[in-house]
Scaffold this motif. Structure first.
Motif, PDB file in Angstrom:
ATOM      1  N   PHE A 106       0.865  -0.905  -0.013  1.00  0.00           N
ATOM      2  CA  PHE A 106       0.317   0.300  -0.542  1.00  0.00           C
ATOM      3  C   PHE A 106       1.160   0.978   0.034  1.00  0.00           C
ATOM      4  CE2 PHE A 106      -3.321  -3.127   1.909  1.00  0.00           C
ATOM      5  CZ  PHE A 106      -4.080  -2.922   1.204  1.00  0.00           C
ATOM      6  N   LEU A 107       0.026   2.505  -0.577  1.00  0.00           N
ATOM      7  CA  LEU A 107       1.189   3.534  -1.037  1.00  0.00           C
ATOM      8  C   LEU A 107       0.413   4.324  -0.385  1.00  0.00           C
ATOM      9  CD1 LEU A 107       3.917   4.522  -1.894  1.00  0.00           C
ATOM     10  CD2 LEU A 107       2.457   5.119  -3.992  1.00  0.00           C
ATOM     11  N   THR A 108       1.111   5.350   0.725  1.00  0.00           N
ATOM     12  CA  THR A 108      -0.318   6.980   0.718  1.00  0.00           C
ATOM     13  C   THR A 108       1.026   8.047   0.542  1.00  0.00           C
ATOM     14  OG1 THR A 108      -1.108   5.909   2.934  1.00  0.00           O
ATOM     15  CG2 THR A 108      -1.513   7.550   3.126  1.00  0.00           C
ATOM     16  N   VAL A 109       0.269   9.258   0.309  1.00  0.00           N
ATOM     17  CA  VAL A 109       0.972  10.577  -0.258  1.00  0.00           C
ATOM     18  C   VAL A 109       0.400  11.303   0.982  1.00  0.00           C
ATOM     19  CG1 VAL A 109       1.323  11.878  -1.802  1.00  0.00           C
ATOM     20  CG2 VAL A 109       0.681   9.793  -2.607  1.00  0.00           C
ATOM     21  N   ILE A 110       1.839  11.203   1.684  1.00  0.00           N
ATOM     22  CA  ILE A 110       1.379  12.580   3.143  1.00  0.00           C
ATOM     23  C   ILE A 110       2.310  13.603   2.191  1.00  0.00           C
ATOM     24  CG2 ILE A 110       3.022  13.167   4.896  1.00  0.00           C
ATOM     25  CD1 ILE A 110       3.444   9.870   5.316  1.00  0.00           C
ATOM     26  N   GLN A 111       2.802  13.729   0.884  1.00  0.00           N
ATOM     27  CA  GLN A 111       3.482  15.512   0.598  1.00  0.00           C
ATOM     28  C   GLN A 111       3.302  15.441  -0.310  1.00  0.00           C
ATOM     29  OE1 GLN A 111       6.292  17.315   3.258  1.00  0.00           O
ATOM     30  NE2 GLN A 111       5.738  18.672   2.391  1.00  0.00           N
ATOM     31  N   GLY A 112       2.813  15.942  -1.392  1.00  0.00           N
ATOM     32  CA  GLY A 112       3.020  15.863  -2.756  1.00  0.00           C
ATOM     33  C   GLY A 112       1.683  15.456  -3.656  1.00  0.00           C
ATOM     34  N   ALA A 113       3.142  15.274  -5.207  1.00  0.00           N
ATOM     35  CA  ALA A 113       1.599  14.353  -5.614  1.00  0.00           C
ATOM     36  C   ALA A 113       2.186  13.102  -6.254  1.00  0.00           C
ATOM     37  CB  ALA A 113       0.850  15.787  -6.509  1.00  0.00           C
ATOM     38  N   VAL A 114       1.499  12.538  -6.894  1.00  0.00           N
ATOM     39  CA  VAL A 114       2.150  10.872  -7.450  1.00  0.00           C
ATOM     40  C   VAL A 114       1.245  10.667  -8.521  1.00  0.00           C
ATOM     41  CG1 VAL A 114       3.620  10.264  -5.818  1.00  0.00           C
ATOM     42  CG2 VAL A 114       0.926   9.425  -6.212  1.00  0.00           C
ATOM     43  N   HIS A 115       1.902  10.282  -9.619  1.00  0.00           N
ATOM     44  CA  HIS A 115       0.836   9.847 -10.953  1.00  0.00           C
ATOM     45  C   HIS A 115       1.131   8.369 -10.774  1.00  0.00           C
ATOM     46  CE1 HIS A 115       0.551  14.153 -12.232  1.00  0.00           C
ATOM     47  NE2 HIS A 115       2.283  13.973 -11.832  1.00  0.00           N
ATOM     48  N   ILE A 116      -0.272   7.565 -11.204  1.00  0.00           N
ATOM     49  CA  ILE A 116      -0.125   6.133 -11.450  1.00  0.00           C
ATOM     50  C   ILE A 116      -0.517   6.128 -12.222  1.00  0.00           C
ATOM     51  CG2 ILE A 116      -0.486   3.939  -9.901  1.00  0.00           C
ATOM     52  CD1 ILE A 116      -0.203   5.569  -7.881  1.00  0.00           C
ATOM     53  N   GLU A 117      -0.198   5.616 -13.725  1.00  0.00           N
ATOM     54  CA  GLU A 117      -0.999   5.572 -14.801  1.00  0.00           C
ATOM     55  C   GLU A 117      -1.283   6.622 -15.332  1.00  0.00           C
ATOM     56  OE1 GLU A 117      -3.831   1.563 -14.745  1.00  0.00           O
ATOM     57  OE2 GLU A 117      -2.249   0.361 -14.369  1.00  0.00           O
ATOM     58  N   TYR A 118      -2.586   6.973 -15.337  1.00  0.00           N
ATOM     59  CA  TYR A 118      -3.868   7.626 -16.066  1.00  0.00           C
ATOM     60  C   TYR A 118      -4.585   8.336 -14.517  1.00  0.00           C
ATOM     61  CZ  TYR A 118      -2.942   5.449 -19.999  1.00  0.00           C
ATOM     62  OH  TYR A 118      -2.683   5.088 -21.192  1.00  0.00           O
ATOM     63  N   HIS A 119      -3.388   8.427 -13.616  1.00  0.00           N
ATOM     64  CA  HIS A 119      -4.228   9.491 -12.223  1.00  0.00           C
ATOM     65  C   HIS A 119      -3.262  10.095 -11.512  1.00  0.00           C
ATOM     66  CE1 HIS A 119      -8.304   6.912 -12.397  1.00  0.00           C
ATOM     67  NE2 HIS A 119      -7.547   5.948 -12.585  1.00  0.00           N
ATOM     68  N   THR A 120      -3.802  10.608 -11.408  1.00  0.00           N
ATOM     69  CA  THR A 120      -2.890  11.889  -9.734  1.00  0.00           C
ATOM     70  C   THR A 120      -3.552  11.720  -8.335  1.00  0.00           C
ATOM     71  OG1 THR A 120      -2.559  13.138 -11.940  1.00  0.00           O
ATOM     72  CG2 THR A 120      -2.064  13.912  -9.504  1.00  0.00           C
ATOM     73  N   TYR A 121      -2.652  11.202  -7.448  1.00  0.00           N
ATOM     74  CA  TYR A 121      -3.345  11.335  -6.149  1.00  0.00           C
ATOM     75  C   TYR A 121      -2.545  12.673  -5.345  1.00  0.00           C
ATOM     76  CZ  TYR A 121      -4.485   6.691  -7.933  1.00  0.00           C
ATOM     77  OH  TYR A 121      -5.385   5.711  -8.341  1.00  0.00           O
ATOM     78  N   GLU A 122      -3.247  13.731  -4.948  1.00  0.00           N
ATOM     79  CA  GLU A 122      -2.575  14.268  -4.239  1.00  0.00           C
ATOM     80  C   GLU A 122      -2.518  13.962  -3.316  1.00  0.00           C
ATOM     81  OE1 GLU A 122      -1.792  17.933  -5.092  1.00  0.00           O
ATOM     82  OE2 GLU A 122      -2.343  16.941  -7.432  1.00  0.00           O
ATOM     83  N   ALA A 123      -1.620  14.605  -2.066  1.00  0.00           N
ATOM     84  CA  ALA A 123      -1.387  14.217  -0.370  1.00  0.00           C
ATOM     85  C   ALA A 123      -2.973  13.847  -0.012  1.00  0.00           C
ATOM     86  CB  ALA A 123      -0.908  16.020   0.304  1.00  0.00           C
ATOM     87  N   ASP A 124      -3.164  12.785   0.935  1.00  0.00           N
ATOM     88  CA  ASP A 124      -3.987  12.291   1.645  1.00  0.00           C
ATOM     89  C   ASP A 124      -3.366  11.516   2.139  1.00  0.00           C
ATOM     90  OD1 ASP A 124      -6.770  12.741   2.579  1.00  0.00           O
ATOM     91  OD2 ASP A 124      -7.417  11.454   0.545  1.00  0.00           O
ATOM     92  N   GLN A 125      -3.549  12.191   4.061  1.00  0.00           N
ATOM     93  CA  GLN A 125      -2.703  11.037   4.394  1.00  0.00           C
ATOM     94  C   GLN A 125      -4.335   9.793   5.227  1.00  0.00           C
ATOM     95  OE1 GLN A 125      -1.504  12.659   8.249  1.00  0.00           O
ATOM     96  NE2 GLN A 125      -0.415  13.900   6.658  1.00  0.00           N
ATOM     97  N   GLY A 126      -5.303   9.967   4.841  1.00  0.00           N
ATOM     98  CA  GLY A 126      -6.460   9.076   5.022  1.00  0.00           C
ATOM     99  C   GLY A 126      -6.250   8.025   3.353  1.00  0.00           C
ATOM    100  N   LYS A 127      -5.782   7.786   2.402  1.00  0.00           N
ATOM    101  CA  LYS A 127      -6.156   7.394   1.809  1.00  0.00           C
ATOM    102  C   LYS A 127      -4.704   5.958   1.506  1.00  0.00           C
ATOM    103  CE  LYS A 127      -7.695   7.603  -3.070  1.00  0.00           C
ATOM    104  NZ  LYS A 127      -7.799   8.800  -4.093  1.00  0.00           N
ATOM    105  N   ARG A 128      -4.942   4.951   0.788  1.00  0.00           N
ATOM    106  CA  ARG A 128      -4.151   3.994   1.012  1.00  0.00           C
ATOM    107  C   ARG A 128      -4.348   3.194  -0.418  1.00  0.00           C
ATOM    108  NH1 ARG A 128      -3.936  -0.090   5.760  1.00  0.00           N
ATOM    109  NH2 ARG A 128      -4.603  -1.928   3.754  1.00  0.00           N
ATOM    110  N   ILE A 129      -3.588   3.352  -1.245  1.00  0.00           N
ATOM    111  CA  ILE A 129      -3.779   3.509  -2.825  1.00  0.00           C
ATOM    112  C   ILE A 129      -3.123   1.411  -2.671  1.00  0.00           C
ATOM    113  CG2 ILE A 129      -3.132   3.688  -5.149  1.00  0.00           C
ATOM    114  CD1 ILE A 129      -2.329   6.344  -3.935  1.00  0.00           C
TER     115      ILE A 129
END
Length: 152
Positions: A106-129
Motif C-alpha cells: 500500500f502507498l499513501t501520499v503524505i506530501q506532494g503528488a504522484v501519478h499512477i497510470e492516468y490518475h494523479t494522487y494528491e497528498a491525503d493521509q487517509g487514502k491508501r492506494i
C-alpha cells in the motif's frame, strides 16, 4: 590566538559530524539490506533532466543504488535525507508512506503528488492506494517501479 583556536575546533567538529553522518548512512543501508526476507523490489529511473549540484555529487560519490528490496515493514520515502528511501526528485517536497505486507503493498501520499497510470494522487493521509505488481509510480521527475518478488 583565541580566534585561531576557535576556527580549528570548528573545523574539527565539522569533520567529526561529517564522519558521524557517513557512519549512520552506512549502518542504515545495512539495516535495509539485511534482516527480513525481501518481498518487493523498487526500481528507480530518472525520466527528467538530472540536476547537478554539490549535494548530489556527494550522494553519488559512493555510488547510488537504483533499486531497493523491501521486506515486510513500513517505509517513508521522500526527498529528505532522514527518510528510509531517499528519492532524488527536484521541486516540491515529496513524502510517501509505503506499507509492505506479506501479500500486498500500500502507498499513501503524505506530501506532494504522484501519478499512477492516468490518475494523479494528491497528498491525503487517509487514502491508501493498493499497488499491484509491476506498477509504475511517477514522482516528479522520477519513475518508481514496484515489482513483486517470488517468495517460496
Amino acid at each position: 590566538m583565541n580566534v585561531v583556536v576557535f576556527q580549528v575546533c570548528t573545523v574539527c567538529l565539522l569533520f567529526f559530524l561529517t564522519l558521524l553522518e557517513l557512519v549512520e548512512m552506512l549502518l542504515k543501508q545495512r539495516r535495509m539490506d539485511g534482516g527480513k526476507a525481501a518481498l518487493w523490489l523498487v526500481r528507480a529511473r530518472r525520466i527528467g533532466a538530472a540536476k547537478k549540484n554539490f549535494r548530489t555529487s556527494l550522494l553519488t560519490f559512493g555510488g547510488r543504488a537504483q533499486e531497493a528490496e523491501l521486506g515486510e515493514d513500513r517505509y517513508l520515502a521522500g526527498n529528505r535525507m532522514t527518510d528510509d528511501l531517499y528519492l532524488d526528485v527536484s521541486g516540491k517536497r515529496v513524502r510517501l508512506y509505503i506499507n509492505v505486507q506479506s501479500d500486498r503493498l500500500f502507498l499513501t501520499v503524505i506530501q506532494g503528488a504522484v501519478h499512477i497510470e492516468y490518475h494523479t494522487y494528491e497528498a491525503d493521509q487517509g487514502k491508501r492506494i493498493e499497488i499491484p505488481d509491476r506498477t509504475k509510480v511517477i514522482v516528479s521527475d522520477l519513475e518508481l517501479e514496484f515489482i513483486r518478488k517470488k517468495v517460496a
